[in-house]
Design an enzyme around this catalytic site. Structure first.
Site, PDB file in Angstrom:
ATOM      1  CE  LYS A 152      30.626  51.984  31.728  1.00 24.84           C
ATOM      2  NZ  LYS A 152      30.911  53.387  32.248  1.00 24.84           N
ATOM      3  N   GLY A 186      34.933  52.915  35.306  1.00 25.24           N
ATOM      4  CA  GLY A 186      35.563  51.496  35.398  1.00 25.24           C
ATOM      5  C   GLY A 186      36.679  51.305  36.704  1.00 25.24           C
ATOM      6  NE  ARG A 187      40.343  56.865  37.017  1.00 24.81           N
ATOM      7  CZ  ARG A 187      39.579  57.366  35.677  1.00 24.81           C
ATOM      8  NH1 ARG A 187      39.409  56.355  34.887  1.00 24.81           N
ATOM      9  NH2 ARG A 187      39.541  58.499  35.590  1.00 24.81           N
ATOM     10  CD  GLU A 233      43.420  45.183  25.852  1.00 21.69           C
ATOM     11  OE1 GLU A 233      44.369  46.076  25.696  1.00 21.69           O
ATOM     12  OE2 GLU A 233      42.061  45.910  25.615  1.00 21.69           O
ATOM     13  CD  GLU A 249      42.303  54.860  33.405  1.00 22.37           C
ATOM     14  OE1 GLU A 249      42.946  53.816  32.785  1.00 22.37           O
ATOM     15  OE2 GLU A 249      41.036  54.412  33.684  1.00 22.37           O
ATOM     16  CE  LYS A 267      40.995  51.556  25.232  1.00 26.24           C
ATOM     17  NZ  LYS A 267      39.740  51.412  25.938  1.00 26.24           N
ATOM     18  CG  HIS A 325      65.315  41.903  51.453  1.00 25.85           C
ATOM     19  ND1 HIS A 325      66.390  41.414  51.836  1.00 25.85           N
ATOM     20  CD2 HIS A 325      64.244  41.770  52.014  1.00 25.85           C
ATOM     21  CE1 HIS A 325      66.173  41.072  53.237  1.00 25.85           C
ATOM     22  NE2 HIS A 325      64.845  41.471  53.179  1.00 25.85           N
TER      23      HIS A 325
END
Length: 541
Positions: free
Chosen positions: A204, A265-266, A210, A351, A510, A382
C-alpha cells in the site's frame, strides 16, 4: 472467576458461570447419551458449508446466556455498522469494508464503481498475460509471475493460490516471496528467467521494508538479465496507493492497481492484492471466490444470531477463552492444499484480536485473543496431536474437511476423512482406565504389567471440537470459508470490546529496526540501549 470488567459489563455472566459449574460435573459423552439427536440439534448449514458444533460444552441452557451476552454487547447492531461502512476502525477513523470488495451485480455507488473498475482492469491484465500479448523485454510471453509482498499482501494470495491448485490454468506459474532474508528471493529466482518473469509489487505504501528491499533486488536481477530501464514496465506492476513511489521505481502509471484505506491488509485478498490468484486460476474463478464470500456475507447479515455461523463460532471461542481459560485454538484442515490456511488465519486472528486496551483506550483485565496454530491433517497427527489428546491444556479444535477428493486417489481420500472424523471422536470419547486395562489384558500381559501400563494409556476425552465440511475445495466454498473466519474475528472483537482493524503493535519493531540497522552499519550503539541489544548488534555486525 474474578470480577473483571467483562463480568461487570454483562448481566449474563453469572448464568454462564453456573453453566461452567454444570459442565464441570457433566461430560460431552453424557450430553450425547442424554440427547440422541444432539448432533442434529447442534449443526448448521450456511453458504455451502456444514458445521457440526455438537462436540462442544454447549446446550440450550448454555447457548441462551451466550446469546444474551451477544445482545448485551450489541452484536446485531455492530454487524450492521460493519456492513454499512461505519468507521468501526475507530482509532484510524475508517470503515472496514472488505465486504464491499465482493459485491455482486451492478455497481450502485461510487465505492462499488471503483471496485468494478479495478476488477475490469484486473481482467484485462490477466487476459493480456494469459494470451501471450503481454511481452517481456525480449518480446517473449510471460511464463512466471512473482508476487512480492508481506503480511496481508502475501499470506492471503499465497494460501488461496495453493488451495485452488486444481483450478490453475497452466498459463503461468505463480510464485511468492516475502521474507527479507535474501534466501527467499534468491531461491525463488534461481530457476526463472528475467526475460519471461513478471513481478507484482504489492505494498500500500510502497515503503514496507521487506517488500521494498525484495523489489529493488528483483529490479537489479531484471536489469542484470539484459532489460533496459526503459523496459522495466514490461516486467513490473504494482498494487499500491503510493503512485509516485511506484512510478519512481519504474512502474508505468497504467500498471498500478489501487489499494484503499478502507480495506485492511489482512482483509485485502479480494482486491487487486488478489492479482496472483487471478493469474493462477483466471478471473472467472477469482470472481467465484468473491461470490462464495458474498454468500457468507449475506448469511452473516440476515441470519438470527442463534442460527448465524460466524456468531456461533465466536461465542464458542469466547466461552472457552473466558470460562475455560483456553489459551490457544488449533485449526486442522484435512486437505493438503489448505496447508497454508493456519498461517493465513494466524494473521487474521492474532493481528486483529491481540489487543490490550478497549476501543476507548482502557486497559483490559481479561484475556483477549487466542494463539492460533495448526497444520494439515494427517501430518499433525504424527507431531502435536499427542498434546491435544493427553496434554494438560484445553485446546479447542476446528477440523476442516472437503467431502470431495482433490485427486484421483479416492481410496486415500476416504482414509483422510476417516482420520479427520476419528480424531474428533477420540477427543470426545477418550479412553478410560477400565478400557485401557481391558485392552492390555487382551494382549495377554500379566496383572502387574497391566497395572503399570494402564495409566499411561488413559486418554481423558471430553475435549471440544468443531467440524466444518466443504462440499469441495472450490473457489466458491473457499471464499465462504475465509469470510466465515473474517466475520468470526469481528464478532469476537465486539464481545471483547476491542478494535479488530488496527495493528499498532506491529509498528514498534519496525521503528526500532531502523535504528538497529543504522547501528549495525556504523558500529555505534546509543548508550541508553540495554546491554543485550548492544551485545547482539556488536556480535552480528
Amino acid at each position: 472467576m474474578s470480577e473483571h470488567a467483562l463480568a461487570k459489563r454483562y448481566n449474563s455472566w453469572s448464568a454462564l458461570q453456573a453453566r461452567k459449574h454444570f459442565w464441570d460435573q457433566t461430560t460431552l459423552l453424557d450430553a450425547f447419551r442424554q440427547d440422541p439427536d444432539r448432533a442434529r440439534h447442534y449443526s448448521l448449514t450456511a453458504a455451502g458449508l456444514f458445521l457440526d458444533y455438537s462436540k462442544n460444552h454447549i446446550d440450550q441452557e448454555t447457548l441462551a446466556p451466550l446469546l444474551a451476552l451477544a445482545d448485551e454487547a450489541g452484536l446485531g447492531t455492530a454487524i450492521g455498522q460493519l456492513l454499512q461502512g461505519e468507521p468501526v476502525n475507530n482509532t484510524e477513523g475508517r470503515p472496514a469494508l472488505h465486504t464491499a470488495l465482493r459485491f455482486q451485480g451492478q455497481a450502485a455507488d461510487a465505492r462499488q464503481r471503483e471496485v468494478a473498475a479495478t476488477l475490469e482492469k484486473m481482467a484485462t491484465f490477466v487476459t493480456a498475460v494469459h494470451s501471450g500479448n503481454w511481452r517481456g523485454h525480449r518480446d517473449q510471453p510471460i511464463t512466471d509471475v512473482v508476487n512480492i509482498g508481506i503480511g496481508g499482501s502475501d499470506l492471503g494470495p499465497r494460501m488461496v493460490t495453493r488451495a485452488l491448485g486444481a483450478y490453475h490454468t497452466g498459463k503461468v506459474t505463480v510464485h511468492f516471496t516475502a521474507n527479507i532474508d535474501g534466501a527467499d528471493l534468491a531461491d525463488t529466482l534461481a530457476d526463472l528467467h528475467p526475460a519471461t518473469t513478471l513481478f507484482i509489487v504489492a505494498s500500500k505504501s510502497f515503503s514496507t521494508l521487506e517488500t521494498r528491499e525484495n523489489a529493488f533486488s528483483a529490479r537489479q536481477w531484471t536489469l542484470d538479465g539484459g532489460c533496459a530501464e526503459g523496459d522495466l514496465h514490461k516486467h513490473y506492476v504494482a498494487v499500491s496507493s503510493n503512485v509516485a513511489a511506484a512510478e519512481a521505481f519504474g512502474i508505468a502509471p497504467d500498471n498500478i492497481f489501487p489499494m484503499w484505506d478502507w480495506v485492511g491488509g489482512r482483509y485485502s485478498l479480494w482486491s487487486a492484492i488478489g492479482l496472483p490468484i487471478a493469474l493462477a486460476v483466471g478471473m472467472d474463478h477469482f470472481n467465484a471466490l468473491r461470490s462464495g464470500a458474498h454468500t457468507m456475507d449475506h448469511h452473516f447479515s440476515t441470519a438470527p444470531l442463534a442460527e448465524n455461523m460466524p456468531v456461533l463460532l465466536a461465542l464458542i471461542t469466547f466461552w472457552y477463552s473466558e470460562f475455560w481459560q483456553a489459551q490457544s485454538q488449533a485449526v486442522l484442515p484435512y486437505a493438503q492444499r489448505l496447508g497454508q490456511l493456519p498461517a493465513y488465519l494466524q494473521q487474521l486472528d492474532m493481528e486483529s484480536l491481540g489487543k490490550s486496551v478497549t476501543r476507548d483506550g482502557v486497559a483490559v483485565d481479561y484475556p483477549t485473543g487466542l494463539i492460533l496454530w495448526g497444520t494439515e491433517g494427517t501430518n499433525g497427527q504424527h507431531s502435536f496431536h499427542q498434546l491435544l489428546h493427553q496434554g494438560t491444556r484445553l485446546v479447542p479444535v476446528d477440523f476442516i474437511a472437503s467431502a470431495k477428493s482433490m485427486s484421483h486417489l479416492h481410496d486415500q481420500h476416504t482414509h483422510l476423512l476417516a482420520c479427520c472424523i476419528s480424531q474428533s471422536q477420540a477427543l470426545l470419547a477418550g479412553k478410560p482406565l477400565a478400557a485401557a486395562r481391558e485392552e492390555l489384558r487382551a494382549q495377554g500381559l500379566p496383572a502387574a504389567r497391566v497395572d503399570e501400563l494402564a495409566p499411561h494409556k488413559v486418554i481423558p476425552g471430553n475435549r471440544p471440537s468443531n467440524t466444518l465440511v466443504l462440499e469441495d475445495l472450490s473457489p466458491t466454498s473457499l471464499g465462504a470459508l475465509i469470510a466465515l473466519y473474517e466475520h468470526k474475528v469481528y464478532c469476537l472483537s465486539v464481545l471483547w470490546g476491542i478494535n479488530a482493524f488496527d495493528q499498532w503493535g506491529v509498528e514498534l519493531g519496525k521503528q526500532l529496526g531502523t535504528a538497529i540497522h543504522q547501528a549495525m552499519a556504523s558500529g555505534e550503539c546509543p548508550d541508553n540501549w540495554d546491554a543485550s541489544t548492544r551485545q547482539l548488534v556488536n556480535r552480528l555486525r
